[in-house]
Write a protein that holds these residues in place. Structure first.
Motif, PDB file in Angstrom:
ATOM      1  N   ASN A  46      44.925  64.623  90.862  1.00  0.00           N
ATOM      2  CA  ASN A  46      43.569  64.082  90.729  1.00  0.00           C
ATOM      3  C   ASN A  46      43.125  63.295  91.966  1.00  0.00           C
ATOM      4  OD1 ASN A  46      42.982  65.066  88.094  1.00  0.00           O
ATOM      5  ND2 ASN A  46      44.263  63.451  87.223  1.00  0.00           N
ATOM      6  N   VAL A  47      43.336  63.885  93.137  1.00  0.00           N
ATOM      7  CA  VAL A  47      42.968  63.186  94.368  1.00  0.00           C
ATOM      8  C   VAL A  47      41.500  63.454  94.703  1.00  0.00           C
ATOM      9  CG1 VAL A  47      45.324  63.317  95.247  1.00  0.00           C
ATOM     10  CG2 VAL A  47      43.693  65.081  95.885  1.00  0.00           C
ATOM     11  N   PRO A  48      40.781  62.471  95.204  1.00  0.00           N
ATOM     12  CA  PRO A  48      39.387  62.691  95.604  1.00  0.00           C
ATOM     13  C   PRO A  48      39.312  63.503  96.895  1.00  0.00           C
ATOM     14  CG  PRO A  48      40.057  60.446  96.117  1.00  0.00           C
ATOM     15  CD  PRO A  48      41.193  61.067  95.366  1.00  0.00           C
ATOM     16  N   VAL A  49      38.202  64.188  97.077  1.00  0.00           N
ATOM     17  CA  VAL A  49      38.012  65.006  98.274  1.00  0.00           C
ATOM     18  C   VAL A  49      38.180  64.163  99.538  1.00  0.00           C
ATOM     19  CG1 VAL A  49      36.324  66.350  99.586  1.00  0.00           C
ATOM     20  CG2 VAL A  49      36.521  66.678  97.112  1.00  0.00           C
ATOM     21  N   ALA A  50      37.681  62.944  99.531  1.00  0.00           N
ATOM     22  CA  ALA A  50      37.724  62.085 100.722  1.00  0.00           C
ATOM     23  C   ALA A  50      39.147  61.778 101.164  1.00  0.00           C
ATOM     24  CB  ALA A  50      36.962  60.794 100.454  1.00  0.00           C
ATOM     25  N   ASP A  51      40.099  61.806 100.239  1.00  0.00           N
ATOM     26  CA  ASP A  51      41.489  61.471 100.571  1.00  0.00           C
ATOM     27  C   ASP A  51      42.389  62.690 100.646  1.00  0.00           C
ATOM     28  OD1 ASP A  51      40.741  58.810 100.511  1.00  0.00           O
ATOM     29  OD2 ASP A  51      41.371  58.510  98.429  1.00  0.00           O
ATOM     30  N   ALA A  52      41.871  63.862 100.339  1.00  0.00           N
ATOM     31  CA  ALA A  52      42.722  65.029 100.117  1.00  0.00           C
ATOM     32  C   ALA A  52      43.552  65.424 101.329  1.00  0.00           C
ATOM     33  CB  ALA A  52      41.866  66.207  99.657  1.00  0.00           C
TER      34      ALA A  52
END
Length: 318
Positions: free
Chosen positions: A164-170
């Motif tokens: 469940n990682v956000p796009v900004a941190d992927a």
């Protein structure tokens, strides 16, 4: 962030008398990773990836020392290479992720052009290849179909557990990148004797999951050495004839989009590999396919060149 001021290196798996071993490639020379770092846990690429947050600094220091004093050097060209990750934990493959490829395939099949799926609010689409379909640079691929196709792809190698990682941190979950060729047996994509109107017509194992169907390599280049993974020129040649010529910036769903989406469905682990899609120029678009004796070369600037030799065996029955 680019690895500024340090020696650039690649991570690979080579065949030794002791079996598959991790190696550090610096230029045209390779040193055994565990020998170079003095850490027995660096004997395999998978164990390195499982400790990537710490291992990258060890490998970078070892690469710098090796560049100054090449003790234990092995010529890159003399090594038998396996898939860089031996074996990947899982192999995820993006489908229909370059608009030019989607348009060309639709035109080939007489279908109308579809709207951009990202603009339409849809999610990336992936399928799986078994981990042991992965083979290394200069592997011999046995022909299993009369319609064997090529697909150059940028592959992201996961280095941190992701859920469940956000796009900004992927992208922070990516250890590095390598070259992939998603080989496809187009004539085995449909199950014989099944009506075209049924949703059970498609055979994803037959088309995508045969032995040797996922060449990877030659090395994993750490993400810290890649200025922008969404701006990487890529080319594929069959017998030195240019077939695909594009850039990773032409993806519909970015690498970060794909990592974020997959991580909502299940956990990504170190050693997972994500093939991020192929641009136009595949054989399926023109009805031109590979044959025994062909040599396929996939190149991505900043990573390297992946060669596969196509060999012949009896055709697999549909």
């Amino acid at each position: 962030m680019v690895n500024s001021g340090l020696v650039n290196f690649g991570l690979l798996t080579y065949h030794s008398a002791q079996g598959p071993r991790a190696g550090i490639a610096v230029g045209d020379q390779v040193v055994d990773a565990a020998f170079a770092t003095g850490e027995s846990r660096d004997a395999t690429v998978l164990s390195i990836l499982e400790d990537w947050d710490n291992a990258e600094a060890r490998l970078a220091a070892a690469a710098g020392s090796f560049a100054k004093d090449p003790a234990g050097a092995m010529p890159f060209a003399d090594l038998l290479l396996h898939s860089p990750v031996h074996w990947p934990v899982s192999i995820y493959c993006a489908g229909a992720n370059y608009s030019d490829h989607v348009a060309a395939m639709a035109a080939r099949q007489g279908l109308p052009k579809e709207p951009d799926p990202k603009e339409a609010g849809l999610n990336p689409w992936h399928f799986l290849k078994p981990p042991r379909t992965a083979v290394g640079d200069k592997a011999e691929i046995r022909v299993v179909s009369a319609s064997l196709d090529w697909e150059i792809e940028l592959a992201a190698v996961i280095g941190r557990t992701a859920r469940n990682v956000p796009v900004a941190d992927a992208l922070s979950y990516v250890a590095g990148y390598t070259v992939a060729n998603d080989l496809s047996a187009r004539d085995l994509s449909r199950r014989p004797g099944i009506a075209d109107t049924t949703p059970f017509k498609w055979d994803w194992i037959g088309q995508k999951c045969f032995d040797g169907s996922c060449p990877l390599g030659p090395t994993i280049v750490p993400a810290s050495q890649i200025a922008d993974p969404m701006n990487m020129p890529m080319r594929l040649y069959v017998n030195d004839e240019l077939k695909q010529n594009s850039n990773s910036g032409n993806m519909i769903f970015s690498i970060a989009d794909q990592i974020a989406h997959i991580s909502t469905r299940l956990t990504l682990y170190p050693g997972d590999v994500i093939l991020t899609g192929t641009p136009s120029g595949t054989g399926a678009e023109s009805g031109t396919f590979m044959k025994a004796g062909d040599v396929v070369r996939a190149e991505i600037d900043g990573i390297g060149s992946l060669t596969s030799y196509i060999r012949s065996i009896d055709s697999i029955k549909a």
